[in-house]
Design a protein around this motif. Structure first.
Motif, short mmCIF file in Angstrom:
data_model
loop_
_atom_site.label_atom_id
_atom_site.label_comp_id
_atom_site.label_asym_id
_atom_site.label_seq_id
_atom_site.Cartn_x
_atom_site.Cartn_y
_atom_site.Cartn_z
N VAL A 32 0.86 -1.00 0.31
CA VAL A 32 0.35 -0.46 0.19
C VAL A 32 0.91 1.15 -0.10
O VAL A 32 0.45 2.29 -0.50
N LEU A 33 1.63 1.40 0.72
CA LEU A 33 2.90 2.45 0.95
C LEU A 33 3.45 2.94 -0.53
O LEU A 33 3.77 4.07 -0.23
N THR A 42 -5.56 6.80 6.46
CA THR A 42 -5.36 5.98 5.25
C THR A 42 -4.75 4.39 5.36
O THR A 42 -6.09 3.81 4.03
N LEU A 43 -4.00 4.28 5.40
CA LEU A 43 -3.43 2.51 5.43
C LEU A 43 -4.35 1.66 5.79
O LEU A 43 -5.11 1.10 5.16
N TYR A 44 -5.13 2.29 6.66
CA TYR A 44 -6.14 1.55 7.68
C TYR A 44 -7.41 1.28 6.72
O TYR A 44 -7.66 0.31 6.54
N VAL A 67 4.50 -0.19 11.45
CA VAL A 67 5.25 1.06 10.42
C VAL A 67 6.51 1.63 11.87
O VAL A 67 7.41 1.77 10.72
N ASP A 68 6.63 2.10 12.67
CA ASP A 68 7.19 2.54 13.38
C ASP A 68 8.68 1.18 12.91
O ASP A 68 9.68 1.93 13.66
N ALA A 69 7.80 0.03 13.42
CA ALA A 69 9.18 -0.90 13.29
C ALA A 69 9.94 -1.00 11.64
O ALA A 69 10.90 -0.92 11.75
N LEU A 70 9.04 -0.82 10.73
CA LEU A 70 9.45 -0.65 9.22
C LEU A 70 10.39 0.41 9.46
O LEU A 70 11.84 0.18 8.54
N VAL A 71 10.20 1.78 9.91
CA VAL A 71 10.72 3.21 10.02
C VAL A 71 11.83 2.73 10.26
O VAL A 71 13.29 2.59 10.12
N ALA A 72 12.32 1.81 11.64
CA ALA A 72 13.50 1.83 12.31
C ALA A 72 14.57 0.81 11.86
O ALA A 72 15.49 1.29 11.91
#
Length: 79
Positions: A32-33, A42-44, A67-72
């Motif tokens: 999606v991103l 919006t993701l939801y 999302v926070d984990a993927l950014v980290a």
């Protein structure tokens, strides 16, 4: 680089040289991103169109965590 393997998805992160083994909903979030510059709400909405995400508040909290984990990990960049 993204590859599917027996229900899991392998994500290769070139800058670090690391490969990450992930399961749903991570591949769906990344898909999606890649298509939409989306905030968590919006993701939801996009994911809820195809998946039963349950309670909105709980789902948004869980999506935020992913999302926070993927950014980290450096696998996605915040907008």
């Amino acid at each position: 680089m993204v590859r599917s393997l027996d229900g899991f998805t392998l994500l290769y992160h070139r800058p670090s040289g690391q490969t990450h083994l992930v399961a749903s909903p991570v591949p769906e979030i990344i898909q999606v991103l890649q298509k939409v510059d989306a905030d968590i709400s919006t993701l939801y909405e996009v994911l809820a169109h195809d998946f039963d995400l349950g309670d909105r508040a709980e789902a948004i909290a869980e999506l935020t965590h992913h999302v926070d984990a993927l950014v980290a990990l450096g696998l996605i960049r915040p907008a």
